[in-house]
Design a protein around this motif. Sequence first.
Motif, PDB file in Angstrom:
ATOM      1  N   ALA A 161       0.898  -1.365  -0.419  1.00 30.15           N
ATOM      2  CA  ALA A 161      -0.264   0.379  -0.339  1.00 30.15           C
ATOM      3  C   ALA A 161       0.661   0.962  -0.102  1.00 30.15           C
ATOM      4  O   ALA A 161       1.757   1.486   0.579  1.00 30.15           O
ATOM      5  CB  ALA A 161      -0.855   0.204   1.601  1.00 30.15           C
ATOM      6  N   ASN A 162       0.457   2.182  -0.682  1.00 29.41           N
ATOM      7  CA  ASN A 162       1.375   3.460  -0.866  1.00 29.41           C
ATOM      8  C   ASN A 162       2.232   3.293  -2.075  1.00 29.41           C
ATOM      9  O   ASN A 162       2.851   2.344  -2.560  1.00 29.41           O
ATOM     10  CB  ASN A 162       1.996   3.702   0.283  1.00 29.41           C
ATOM     11  N   THR A 163       1.980   4.134  -2.787  1.00 31.27           N
ATOM     12  CA  THR A 163       2.706   4.224  -4.339  1.00 31.27           C
ATOM     13  C   THR A 163       4.262   3.446  -4.860  1.00 31.27           C
ATOM     14  O   THR A 163       4.128   2.360  -5.126  1.00 31.27           O
ATOM     15  CB  THR A 163       2.548   5.504  -5.282  1.00 31.27           C
ATOM     16  N   TYR A 164       5.194   4.026  -3.504  1.00 29.85           N
ATOM     17  CA  TYR A 164       6.237   3.855  -3.831  1.00 29.85           C
ATOM     18  C   TYR A 164       6.764   2.386  -3.080  1.00 29.85           C
ATOM     19  O   TYR A 164       7.718   1.354  -3.840  1.00 29.85           O
ATOM     20  CB  TYR A 164       7.120   5.012  -3.029  1.00 29.85           C
ATOM     21  N   CYS A 165       5.759   2.086  -2.141  1.00 30.32           N
ATOM     22  CA  CYS A 165       5.477   0.501  -1.808  1.00 30.32           C
ATOM     23  C   CYS A 165       5.140  -0.235  -2.733  1.00 30.32           C
ATOM     24  O   CYS A 165       5.911  -1.774  -2.236  1.00 30.32           O
ATOM     25  CB  CYS A 165       5.065   0.506  -0.023  1.00 30.32           C
TER      26      CYS A 165
END
Length: 440
Positions: free
Chosen positions: A140-144
């Motif tokens: 979850a989260n774009t960079y993750c």
Amino acid sequence: MTAFGVGEACAMNARPIAADDTASPPIALYMPDLSDGGMERVMLNLAEAFMARGHAVDLLVSRDDGIYRDHLPEGVRLRVLEPTGPLLGRLQALRATRPAEWKTLAWTVLLGRKPGRQLSRLPSLVRYLRARRPGALIAANTYCNLNAVWARRLAGVPTRVMVTEHNALSPKNTRTGIGGAQWLARLPLIGQVYARADVVLAVSDGVADDLSAVTGLARSRIATVYNPVIKSDLAARAGEAAPHPWLADGGAAPVIVATGRLAPQKNFPLLLQAFALLRRQRPARLLILGEGRLRPQLEALIAELDLGEDVALPGFVTNPYAAFARASLFVLSSDYEGLGNVLIEAMASGCPVVSTDCPSGPAEILEGGRLGELVPVKDAAALSAAMLRALDTPRANADALRRRGAYFSQERSAERYLDLLFGQRRAPSEVTACQPQARR
């Protein structure tokens, strides 16, 4: 502490891994930290639901700080992905990326400070995947999300990867200067990398539509699963002690409640301005539950608007349901949302609601305004008028609100996640049957 490579380790909040723990591969959930936010609560609710079905759950974070550090579901294993130096993660991202994507990667991800913070965890994530070989990795989260796809390729494991978007990406396009240009340039790369995940998931149809539009990822590749917001203990928690005296003093003035991080996205200044307009017409009080970096600015605005006697900022509360069940009205004033978990929580508690018609979730939750008034974003006068109308309307639709809120249940959402990952609700022992996939 269990080591995953020289000089790096993963911290756990439970006992060390025993040999028999690896018999059934865990489900790994990966996010930046444990701060107070809707995404974080979603991941913790998923962890709890997966464990209730017999799955082991590893919670991977880049930092173990945040309010939810002391509220983890019992049995979850917390693992901190330690950072490397600034170069190694970038080199690994380059190695995991297709040559056609190298130019975009170099100019938009490798040179950015924010993506660099997550890239420094990529080597540790690769080592974790090789050591634990989870059945699934949900990020979850774009960079993750980017890290998860790259790490699976580098680790060469059969782990199924699900990337999830909890907010529309396009509001970030309003950034100006170098930061805005970098974000716009990253969007095609995000689409290309996400296409190599096993499942791409959005928390609302609006987020899914936006993700497809701004990244070029086919809309048919994006599944919508509403968040696991409502748990079976809602009624019991709603009956607990009120988190603020205004909700228990029986005062003549109605109490309006809002909740969320004190951050720009939530636009609490708009709510304060709308409340100031409402106060000119009738007595009322406002509680904003939450904590964040904008507290000083909000306190200054409260003083400027002369609302000090009628507005309180009690901070973060662990049980907002006890507030929603006693409040006269809940208000969401956000500029944008992925779904709007707090709106669902208030409805499930039987509390009337008013919301900005922000992208992407409120209109979906409120069935186009049938269950609560929707007003334009950033319009204090419209928000104030809607709040006034709601306060003057008898609470005749509480049962309808509760039924709609209950639709966004922990059980329903967790089942859908498992269906998308494994094709059916498998027991942990069946997850081992996942066949290795070709390296991406």
